[in-house]
Design an enzyme around this catalytic site. Structure first.
Site, PDB file in Angstrom:
ATOM      1  N   ASP A   1       0.824  -1.203   0.000  1.00 51.78           N
ATOM      2  CA  ASP A   1       0.000   0.000   0.000  1.00 51.78           C
ATOM      3  C   ASP A   1       0.865   1.263   0.000  1.00 51.78           C
ATOM      4  O   ASP A   1       1.926   1.310   0.624  1.00 51.78           O
ATOM      5  CB  ASP A   1      -0.898  -0.013   1.244  1.00 51.78           C
ATOM      6  CG  ASP A   1      -1.827   1.175   1.313  1.00 51.78           C
ATOM      7  OD1 ASP A   1      -2.691   1.297   0.428  1.00 51.78           O
ATOM      8  OD2 ASP A   1      -1.687   1.987   2.253  1.00 51.78           O
TER       9      ASP A   1
ATOM     10  N   GLU B   1       1.149  -0.550  -5.128  1.00 47.70           N
ATOM     11  CA  GLU B   1       0.176   0.511  -5.387  1.00 47.70           C
ATOM     12  C   GLU B   1       0.999   1.800  -5.483  1.00 47.70           C
ATOM     13  O   GLU B   1       1.319   2.416  -4.467  1.00 47.70           O
ATOM     14  CB  GLU B   1      -0.863   0.614  -4.267  1.00 47.70           C
ATOM     15  CG  GLU B   1      -1.964   1.608  -4.607  1.00 47.70           C
ATOM     16  CD  GLU B   1      -2.427   2.448  -3.434  1.00 47.70           C
ATOM     17  OE1 GLU B   1      -3.403   3.187  -3.607  1.00 47.70           O
ATOM     18  OE2 GLU B   1      -1.809   2.394  -2.358  1.00 47.70           O
TER      19      GLU B   1
END
Length: 720
Positions: free
Chosen positions: A402, A455
């Site tokens: 993330d 990401e």
């Protein structure tokens, strides 16, 4: 041989920095002086461990709770226990201060160096047997603390009873605590250099109590597990990878409000995902976290599967069920930041230990969280070890990392003057880049067959290039540019789409610069963005047709696929993590049609190598039509290594186009394998079936087809 009064006071106040120097057995005179600090005891005797034969009665020192006696050395060295009279009952206790150090010299060296591949095997709480005694070996990194104790159910949460030994070489405090067993709760009580008394969860805790409780729970270290046969091939760059993204707490609920357990989800979610034709399940973070509303993206216990849905063993059973069904499991993993909750990693030993001390480096303005200090070898070791832990100990297939962009740039979401340049004066976070490379390198070497996904929302070069070639080493990267452009384009009224044609074509300028995943993720159905079906313009029929068209285009476009739960049946409402998905919508035909289409797209995607085998190579894609702005039509070919191909045609207007001539790469009869306007999906039924090619050169091809383009639809063709 009484202790100096100053040391007794330090013990009684739990301020003694070296309890092993005074407690336990110490040679003196004709035997061993044995000292024990046992608050609340009325009397204490030393007895032989095996027979219970009394060896000595310990004398209380003054009015303190410190007891001491001289015990014959030969008998004490054979092993002893304490017989303690508490007034209401008598108990037999092992002396934690008679046991040797927990950490071996090699572990101390590697921990100090920050190169211990598996620090979770030594730090935290580990079930051990020492000198024939069962208990738990505790170890925690807190180099600036004056004193650290382990407290828990087993010692009435009293920081005086298990004060720990400092291994100065690596800054780790340790103790073997006899009698402690699986299921016991514990925390670390830390006295900072400034005199603050802190209570912290275990950074390496393998389980945790459910919020609002903050304690860690003693659990066995999960044994290593190998990836099942075939999983490495299923996770490969050329494999069909279609990901169903899930928030476990809101996929489905019992009676409308109760969470499903990991085992419930193994019995319901896993078969559903398999039936829908997806290849992988991606879970929003399952690491323990204190706040439900963070969806797991503000983790406290990076080594503990959240207790919301069951035990660590239950979670492992979920992963095993997925593998048995032929599905991979991907975990969202958050090494970019952590919350400021007082029981967490923030100012762990009274100093900025895990985070950067300067808030211009160590505080996330967007999320009000702390940023890991990637310059510290111990912090990098903690995170790299955690990545390996989930892959090796739970057998998951991959980690989706993330907020990578927030790690890579020191000025991420910061105005001028509110960030600190790197040592070279630049904006890149060089130590974070080194951490990411090391993490990916360790995963690649130690866990071949697993994969990592970034990401990453910027144009940082080489995200999926190997570290040895100057890249970051991720296996895949989310294609955020494609996602933003595509959703912007399909959200327009079709009358305006000719003026935004480049939002579709531009993505092919960089589509093969990285190994991409195409994400229609949870981020696109929250915070006022509505739902996927809600983004589509027009009346209800056009909305459903537009969504079917989007999905047909997604599954035809080069890149691995990701769809967030609920989007596969066109949930109307924006996702709400506090409620179950609106499964009742499947009582209605349009929603059934969307679900049936997604299932068929997945099956076609997996069946035809041309749709996945060369996702990441430019040779796998060829434009046929990219300049028909007037009609908002696009057509392209996807190829497999053996030359087989799939032809994709997308009509992004609600107009039926009869007699549309399209160049094709080979002579023959062409058969529709997907028509998103099929009545089975809720479409109007405009189609072609099988169409023979004509020897009419067109659009740079030697042959062409004349077809009818359904409204707001995607067609996939193969040679019949």
């Amino acid at each position: 041989m009484p202790l100096p009064e100053s040391e007794v006071r330090a013990l009684m106040r739990a301020e003694h920095g070296d309890p092993f120097a005074v407690l336990g057995p110490h040679r003196g005179g004709d035997g061993l002086w044995v000292r024990a600090l046992l608050p609340g005891a009325r009397s204490v005797a030393v007895v032989q461990a095996s027979s219970g034969w009394p060896l000595a009665q310990l004398e209380r020192q003054g009015d303190s709770d410190l007891f001491a006696a001289l015990v014959p050395a030969a008998e004490a060295q054979l092993g002893y226990r304490f017989q303690v009279d508490w007034g209401t009952h008598t108990s037999h206790l092992e002396d934690p201060y008679r046991f040797p150090p927990v950490l071996g010299d090699t572990d101390v060296w590697l921990l100090a160096e920050g190169t211990h591949l598996r620090p979770f095997e030594q730090l935290g709480a580990h079930l051990r047997e020492m000198d024939g005694v069962h208990g738990v070996a505790f170890a925690v990194w807190a180099p600036h603390a004056r004193r650290v104790s382990v407290v828990g159910d087993f010692n009435q949460w009293d920081g005086r009873r298990h004060m720990m030994r400092l291994r100065r070489e690596c800054g780790v405090w340790e103790i073997f605590a006899p009698h402690v067993a699986p299921g016991d709760s514990y925390e670390f009580e830390i006295l900072s250099a400034r005199g603050e008394l802190l209570r912290k969860s275990d950074p390496y805790g393998f389980a945790a109590r459910l919020r609002p409780e903050t304690a860690s729970v003693v659990q066995p270290l999960p044994p290593p597990v190998a990836l099942p046969p075939g999983r490495a091939q299923a996770n490969a760059r050329e494999a069909p990878i279609s990901i169903y993204e899930v928030h476990l707490g809101s996929w489905r609920r019992k009676n409308g409000h109760e969470w499903l357990s990991y085992r419930d989800l193994a019995a319901s979610l896993v078969p559903y995902v398999r039936d829908m034709g997806f290849t992988h399940i991606e879970l929003l973070p399952v690491s323990e976290h204190p706040f439900d509303g963070s969806w797991g993206y503000q983790p406290i216990g990076l080594y503990a599967p959240t207790s919301r849905f069951g035990t660590p063993g239950d979670f492992r059973a979920f992963v095993e069920a997925a593998h048995a069904a032929g599905l991979g499991v991907i975990l969202d993993w958050v090494p970019a930041h952590f919350p400021t909750d007082v029981h967490g990693l923030g100012r762990f030993d009274g100093t900025a230990l895990y985070e950067y001390a300067d808030p211009r480096e160590g505080f996330h303005r967007d999320w009000n969280t702390l940023i890991f200090n990637y310059a510290r070898t111990e912090v990098r070791n903690y995170l790299v070890g955690n990545a390996l832990y989930w892959l090796e100990r739970y057998g998951v297939d991959g980690l989706r990392v993330d907020a990578v962009a927030s790690m890579l740039y020191r000025d991420y979401s910061r105005p001028a003057g509110q960030w600190v340049p790197n040592a070279q004066g630049g904006r890149e976070n060089l130590e974070a880049i080194d951490f990411v490379r090391r993490m990916n390198q360790v995963v690649g070497v130690q866990r071949p067959g697993a994969f990592t996904v970034a990401e990453e929302s910027t144009s940082f070069p080489g995200v999926t290039r190997p570290p040895e070639h100057g890249g970051l080493g991720f296996h895949f990267k989310w294609n955020m540019g494609w996602m933003n452009d595509t959703l912007s384009y399909v959200g327009l009224d079709p009358v305006y789409r000719p003026h935004h044609h480049q939002q579709v074509t531009f993505g092919l300028m960089y589509a093969h610069s990285e190994n991409f995943v195409l994400p229609l993720s949870h981020d696109e159905v929250v915070h006022g963005k509505g739902s996927m079906i809600g983004r589509m313009p027009g009346d209800e029929w056009q909305k459903f047709a537009g969504l079917r068209n989007l999905y047909g285009y997604l599954w035809a476009y080069p890149g691995k696929k990701l769809l967030f739960m609920g989007s596969e049946f066109a949930q109307y409402a924006e996702w709400n993590a506090d409620h179950s998905l609106d499964w009742h919508l499947l009582d209605h035909a349009p929603h059934q049609g969307i679900q049936r289409l997604v299932r068929d797209l997945n099956n076609v995607y997996r069946h035809f190598p041309a749709l996945h085998e060369m996702d990441c190579e430019p040779q796998g894609f060829e434009w046929i039509v990219h300049d028909d702005k007037a009609h908002s039509v696009f057509a392209f070919v996807r190829r497999a290594r053996n030359g087989q191909f799939v032809l994709a045609v997308c009509n992004f207007t609600p107009v039926v186009r009869h007699g549309y001539r399209l160049g094709v790469p080979a002579e023959g009869a062409y058969r529709e394998i997907i028509n998103t306007d099929n009545p089975a999906y809720g479409g109007s039924g405009v189609g072609n079936g099988v169409v023979p090619s004509e020897a009419v050169p067109w659009q740079g091809q030697a042959h062409s087809l004349v077809m009818t383009l359904p409204p707001l639809a995607t067609l996939l063709w193969v040679l019949a």
